[in-house]
Design a protein around this motif. Structure first.
Motif, PDB file in Angstrom:
ATOM      1  N   PHE A  90       0.804  -1.317  -0.087  1.00  0.00           N
ATOM      2  CA  PHE A  90       0.218  -0.143   0.133  1.00  0.00           C
ATOM      3  C   PHE A  90       0.947   1.339   0.036  1.00  0.00           C
ATOM      4  CE2 PHE A  90      -4.535   1.312   1.036  1.00  0.00           C
ATOM      5  CZ  PHE A  90      -4.414   2.468   0.851  1.00  0.00           C
ATOM      6  N   VAL A  91       0.962   2.052  -0.947  1.00  0.00           N
ATOM      7  CA  VAL A  91       1.697   3.033  -1.314  1.00  0.00           C
ATOM      8  C   VAL A  91       0.963   4.481  -0.956  1.00  0.00           C
ATOM      9  CG1 VAL A  91       3.259   4.273  -2.647  1.00  0.00           C
ATOM     10  CG2 VAL A  91       3.145   1.659  -2.771  1.00  0.00           C
ATOM     11  N   ASP A  92       1.221   5.302  -0.255  1.00  0.00           N
ATOM     12  CA  ASP A  92       0.765   6.576   0.052  1.00  0.00           C
ATOM     13  C   ASP A  92       1.743   7.752  -0.210  1.00  0.00           C
ATOM     14  OD1 ASP A  92      -2.222   7.853   1.223  1.00  0.00           O
ATOM     15  OD2 ASP A  92      -0.300   8.955   2.008  1.00  0.00           O
ATOM     16  N   LEU A  93       1.389   8.689  -0.729  1.00  0.00           N
ATOM     17  CA  LEU A  93       2.342   9.612  -1.081  1.00  0.00           C
ATOM     18  C   LEU A  93       2.544  10.613   0.299  1.00  0.00           C
ATOM     19  CD1 LEU A  93       1.971  10.749  -4.763  1.00  0.00           C
ATOM     20  CD2 LEU A  93       3.595   9.336  -3.827  1.00  0.00           C
ATOM     21  N   ASP A  94       3.568  11.121   0.825  1.00  0.00           N
ATOM     22  CA  ASP A  94       3.479  11.837   2.025  1.00  0.00           C
ATOM     23  C   ASP A  94       3.354  13.269   1.379  1.00  0.00           C
ATOM     24  OD1 ASP A  94       4.077   9.809   3.551  1.00  0.00           O
ATOM     25  OD2 ASP A  94       6.093   9.965   3.276  1.00  0.00           O
ATOM     26  N   HIS A  95       2.450  14.158   2.101  1.00  0.00           N
ATOM     27  CA  HIS A  95       2.312  15.401   1.931  1.00  0.00           C
ATOM     28  C   HIS A  95       2.175  15.848   0.638  1.00  0.00           C
ATOM     29  CE1 HIS A  95       3.924  15.790   5.992  1.00  0.00           C
ATOM     30  NE2 HIS A  95       5.038  15.303   5.935  1.00  0.00           N
ATOM     31  N   PHE A  96       1.012  15.149  -0.004  1.00  0.00           N
ATOM     32  CA  PHE A  96       0.542  15.510  -1.411  1.00  0.00           C
ATOM     33  C   PHE A  96      -0.192  16.582  -1.524  1.00  0.00           C
ATOM     34  CE2 PHE A  96      -2.332  14.630  -5.109  1.00  0.00           C
ATOM     35  CZ  PHE A  96      -1.272  14.716  -5.989  1.00  0.00           C
ATOM     36  N   LYS A  97      -1.146  16.840  -0.624  1.00  0.00           N
ATOM     37  CA  LYS A  97      -2.182  17.927  -0.641  1.00  0.00           C
ATOM     38  C   LYS A  97      -1.448  19.146  -0.852  1.00  0.00           C
ATOM     39  CE  LYS A  97      -5.935  19.935   1.721  1.00  0.00           C
ATOM     40  NZ  LYS A  97      -5.743  21.209   1.599  1.00  0.00           N
ATOM     41  N   PRO A  98      -0.458  19.819  -0.161  1.00  0.00           N
ATOM     42  CA  PRO A  98       0.443  21.229  -0.307  1.00  0.00           C
ATOM     43  C   PRO A  98       0.716  21.157  -1.853  1.00  0.00           C
ATOM     44  CG  PRO A  98       1.226  19.983   1.599  1.00  0.00           C
ATOM     45  CD  PRO A  98       0.353  18.876   0.928  1.00  0.00           C
ATOM     46  N   ILE A  99       0.741  20.057  -2.580  1.00  0.00           N
ATOM     47  CA  ILE A  99       1.371  19.942  -4.084  1.00  0.00           C
ATOM     48  C   ILE A  99       0.171  20.899  -5.027  1.00  0.00           C
ATOM     49  CG2 ILE A  99       1.929  19.149  -6.294  1.00  0.00           C
ATOM     50  CD1 ILE A  99       3.638  17.026  -4.382  1.00  0.00           C
ATOM     51  N   ASN A 100      -1.012  20.242  -4.666  1.00  0.00           N
ATOM     52  CA  ASN A 100      -2.267  20.770  -5.021  1.00  0.00           C
ATOM     53  C   ASN A 100      -2.358  22.076  -4.872  1.00  0.00           C
ATOM     54  OD1 ASN A 100      -2.842  18.640  -6.838  1.00  0.00           O
ATOM     55  ND2 ASN A 100      -3.919  17.501  -4.995  1.00  0.00           N
ATOM     56  N   ASP A 101      -2.366  22.380  -3.508  1.00  0.00           N
ATOM     57  CA  ASP A 101      -2.644  23.663  -2.991  1.00  0.00           C
ATOM     58  C   ASP A 101      -1.781  24.654  -3.512  1.00  0.00           C
ATOM     59  OD1 ASP A 101      -4.746  22.519  -1.509  1.00  0.00           O
ATOM     60  OD2 ASP A 101      -3.591  22.469   0.156  1.00  0.00           O
ATOM     61  N   ASN A 102      -0.367  24.434  -3.528  1.00  0.00           N
ATOM     62  CA  ASN A 102       0.653  25.522  -4.125  1.00  0.00           C
ATOM     63  C   ASN A 102       0.599  25.803  -5.537  1.00  0.00           C
ATOM     64  OD1 ASN A 102       1.004  25.817  -1.203  1.00  0.00           O
ATOM     65  ND2 ASN A 102       2.773  24.286  -1.175  1.00  0.00           N
ATOM     66  N   PHE A 103       0.635  24.572  -6.386  1.00  0.00           N
ATOM     67  CA  PHE A 103       0.828  24.524  -7.654  1.00  0.00           C
ATOM     68  C   PHE A 103      -0.206  24.334  -8.521  1.00  0.00           C
ATOM     69  CE2 PHE A 103       4.725  23.006  -5.405  1.00  0.00           C
ATOM     70  CZ  PHE A 103       5.588  24.294  -5.741  1.00  0.00           C
ATOM     71  N   GLY A 104      -1.398  23.935  -7.974  1.00  0.00           N
ATOM     72  CA  GLY A 104      -2.568  23.505  -9.087  1.00  0.00           C
ATOM     73  C   GLY A 104      -2.729  22.107  -8.990  1.00  0.00           C
ATOM     74  N   HIS A 105      -3.857  21.632  -9.322  1.00  0.00           N
ATOM     75  CA  HIS A 105      -4.308  20.260  -9.458  1.00  0.00           C
ATOM     76  C   HIS A 105      -3.504  19.700 -10.907  1.00  0.00           C
ATOM     77  CE1 HIS A 105      -7.059  19.674  -6.123  1.00  0.00           C
ATOM     78  NE2 HIS A 105      -7.352  20.859  -6.345  1.00  0.00           N
ATOM     79  N   HIS A 106      -3.329  20.463 -11.636  1.00  0.00           N
ATOM     80  CA  HIS A 106      -2.595  20.275 -13.160  1.00  0.00           C
ATOM     81  C   HIS A 106      -1.128  19.501 -12.561  1.00  0.00           C
ATOM     82  CE1 HIS A 106      -1.142  20.033 -17.134  1.00  0.00           C
ATOM     83  NE2 HIS A 106      -0.154  20.708 -16.724  1.00  0.00           N
ATOM     84  N   VAL A 107      -0.430  20.073 -11.723  1.00  0.00           N
ATOM     85  CA  VAL A 107       0.968  19.863 -11.571  1.00  0.00           C
ATOM     86  C   VAL A 107       0.407  18.358 -10.769  1.00  0.00           C
ATOM     87  CG1 VAL A 107       2.755  20.258 -10.140  1.00  0.00           C
ATOM     88  CG2 VAL A 107       1.851  22.055 -11.466  1.00  0.00           C
ATOM     89  N   GLY A 108      -0.434  18.472  -9.838  1.00  0.00           N
ATOM     90  CA  GLY A 108      -0.672  17.410  -8.974  1.00  0.00           C
ATOM     91  C   GLY A 108      -1.118  16.101  -9.746  1.00  0.00           C
ATOM     92  N   ASP A 109      -1.748  16.312 -10.863  1.00  0.00           N
ATOM     93  CA  ASP A 109      -1.965  15.330 -11.900  1.00  0.00           C
ATOM     94  C   ASP A 109      -0.788  14.714 -12.512  1.00  0.00           C
ATOM     95  OD1 ASP A 109      -4.710  15.545 -11.392  1.00  0.00           O
ATOM     96  OD2 ASP A 109      -5.430  16.298 -13.237  1.00  0.00           O
ATOM     97  N   LEU A 110       0.106  15.594 -13.043  1.00  0.00           N
ATOM     98  CA  LEU A 110       1.423  15.226 -13.465  1.00  0.00           C
ATOM     99  C   LEU A 110       2.294  14.341 -12.576  1.00  0.00           C
ATOM    100  CD1 LEU A 110       2.762  18.290 -15.146  1.00  0.00           C
ATOM    101  CD2 LEU A 110       1.575  16.490 -16.279  1.00  0.00           C
ATOM    102  N   VAL A 111       2.119  14.839 -11.207  1.00  0.00           N
ATOM    103  CA  VAL A 111       2.823  13.949 -10.285  1.00  0.00           C
ATOM    104  C   VAL A 111       2.354  12.712 -10.261  1.00  0.00           C
ATOM    105  CG1 VAL A 111       3.410  13.688  -7.636  1.00  0.00           C
ATOM    106  CG2 VAL A 111       3.540  15.935  -8.766  1.00  0.00           C
ATOM    107  N   LEU A 112       1.146  12.533 -10.143  1.00  0.00           N
ATOM    108  CA  LEU A 112       0.556  11.346  -9.981  1.00  0.00           C
ATOM    109  C   LEU A 112       0.738  10.507 -11.302  1.00  0.00           C
ATOM    110  CD1 LEU A 112      -2.925  12.150  -8.626  1.00  0.00           C
ATOM    111  CD2 LEU A 112      -1.017  11.001  -7.502  1.00  0.00           C
ATOM    112  N   ARG A 113       0.895  10.918 -12.381  1.00  0.00           N
ATOM    113  CA  ARG A 113       1.239  10.077 -13.796  1.00  0.00           C
ATOM    114  C   ARG A 113       2.733   9.662 -13.528  1.00  0.00           C
ATOM    115  NH1 ARG A 113      -1.699  14.402 -16.699  1.00  0.00           N
ATOM    116  NH2 ARG A 113      -3.655  13.660 -17.197  1.00  0.00           N
ATOM    117  N   GLU A 114       3.217  10.583 -13.072  1.00  0.00           N
ATOM    118  CA  GLU A 114       4.893  10.285 -12.982  1.00  0.00           C
ATOM    119  C   GLU A 114       5.043   9.264 -12.065  1.00  0.00           C
ATOM    120  OE1 GLU A 114       9.080  10.276 -13.432  1.00  0.00           O
ATOM    121  OE2 GLU A 114       7.579  10.973 -14.779  1.00  0.00           O
ATOM    122  N   THR A 115       4.441   9.359 -10.913  1.00  0.00           N
ATOM    123  CA  THR A 115       4.254   8.124  -9.731  1.00  0.00           C
ATOM    124  C   THR A 115       3.916   6.931 -10.261  1.00  0.00           C
ATOM    125  OG1 THR A 115       3.896   9.930  -7.830  1.00  0.00           O
ATOM    126  CG2 THR A 115       3.582   7.416  -7.584  1.00  0.00           C
TER     127      THR A 115
END
Length: 322
Positions: A189-214
């Protein structure tokens, strides 16, 4: 009276001929506006009519097929019976069914073989002189639609990974296949640490890119026989097949943790550094269900978070007592 009636006969013949020509034009116009292919053939299988839909589906022009045997439109083994009666080549023997639908395969001009539905009817113009009418539907689009529906039902739209539904199916099958002699399976079970601040600081578009790269990095850490699924948000499950012991599973967990620690270089923003909390459970018996195994991995993941995050923790039965 006999002399006077001759012009009337000629007029009737001329009128009948005009009506036949007009009727044929109307029929051709109708057939050319039908969505399905309509192909007519003579008793010996020679094509006598080929509408626009047939041209679109099979790739041949009207001129290219007129007079050709209908086996031109069918792949092997049908076309080996080129000189046989159309009834034989279609496999119906001497009995021509009326409006009976049958699934076969067709062959386009470019050689592509594709699925079709064929409805074959026949009309006897004169004794022994038959016209065969084939109505053909191209099932290729139907197949593509079904594939898209399956993909939508079983995959995560953002990453393309299997979703929870497909994971549960594969996990249940993996559990059922376990026995004393076979290797075990492991769930991470893999859970990214402190992922919410990425969406808050850079927008959901960047958050989506992180999830795809993950998802791409997770795939690089496992074999094709393993399954990676996205449960939603920043939670992923890794199903490892053929695992010899719990230490092997923990080793893959450490490999994943280190891979996710590498900086994420996305678009024009500064590199992002992430970490993950990973829970691992090992199973070598079919005396457990998929939901329970996921719950064990989830317990272990929270244990990793409690230990300070960016770590891998294994499940212990003591966790059930909390």
């Amino acid at each position: 009276m006999t002399h006077d009636s001759q012009p009337d006969k000629n007029l009737c013949a001329t009128t009948e001929g005009s009506l036949v020509i007009h009727a044929k034009k109307v029929l051709d116009h109708v057939l050319d506006h039908v969505f399905d292919a309509v192909i007519m053939a003579s008793t010996d299988g020679r094509i006598t009519s080929f509408n626009r839909a047939a041209t679109r589906i099979f790739g041949y022009t009207h001129a290219e097929v007129m007079g050709q045997n209908v086996t031109l439109l069918m792949p092997e083994p049908h076309c080996t019976h080129h000189d046989q009666h159309i009834r034989h080549f279609l496999g119906w023997g001497e009995n021509i069914p009326s409006s009976r639908s049958r699934e076969l395969v067709g062959k386009r001009k470019n050689g592509e073989v594709f699925p079709i539905t064929l409805v074959l009817t026949s009309v006897e113009q004169n004794p022994g002189d038959w016209v065969f009418i084939a109505i053909v539907q191209d099932l290729t689009q139907d197949d593509a639609t079904l594939r898209n529906l399956r993909s939508t039902a079983y995959s995560d739209p953002l990453t393309g990974l299997p979703n929870r539904l497909l994971l549960m199916d594969r996990l249940s099958q993996a559990i059922r296949s376990l026995n004393r002699e076979s290797p075990g399976i492991a769930l991470l079970f893999v859970d990214l640490d402190h992922f919410k601040p990425i969406n808050d600081n850079f927008g959901h578009h960047v958050g989506d890119l992180v999830l795809r790269e993950t998802s791409a990095r997770l795939q690089s850490c496992v074999r094709e026989s393993d399954t990676i699924a996205r449960l939603g948000g920043d939670e992923f499950i890794v199903l490892l097949m053929g695992v010899e012991n719990p230490l092997s599973a923990l080793g893959i967990g450490e490999k994943i943790r280190e891979t996710l620690n590498a900086p994420f270089r996305l678009e024009s923003i500064s590199p992002l550094t992430l970490s993950a909390s990973i829970g691992v459970t090992f199973c070598q018996t079919h005396a457990i269900d998929a939901e329970s195994l996921i719950r064990q991995a989830d317990f272990a993941m929270y244990r990793a978070k409690a230990q300070g995050r960016n770590t891998v923790a294994s499940y212990t039965t003591a966790q059930d007592l909390r």
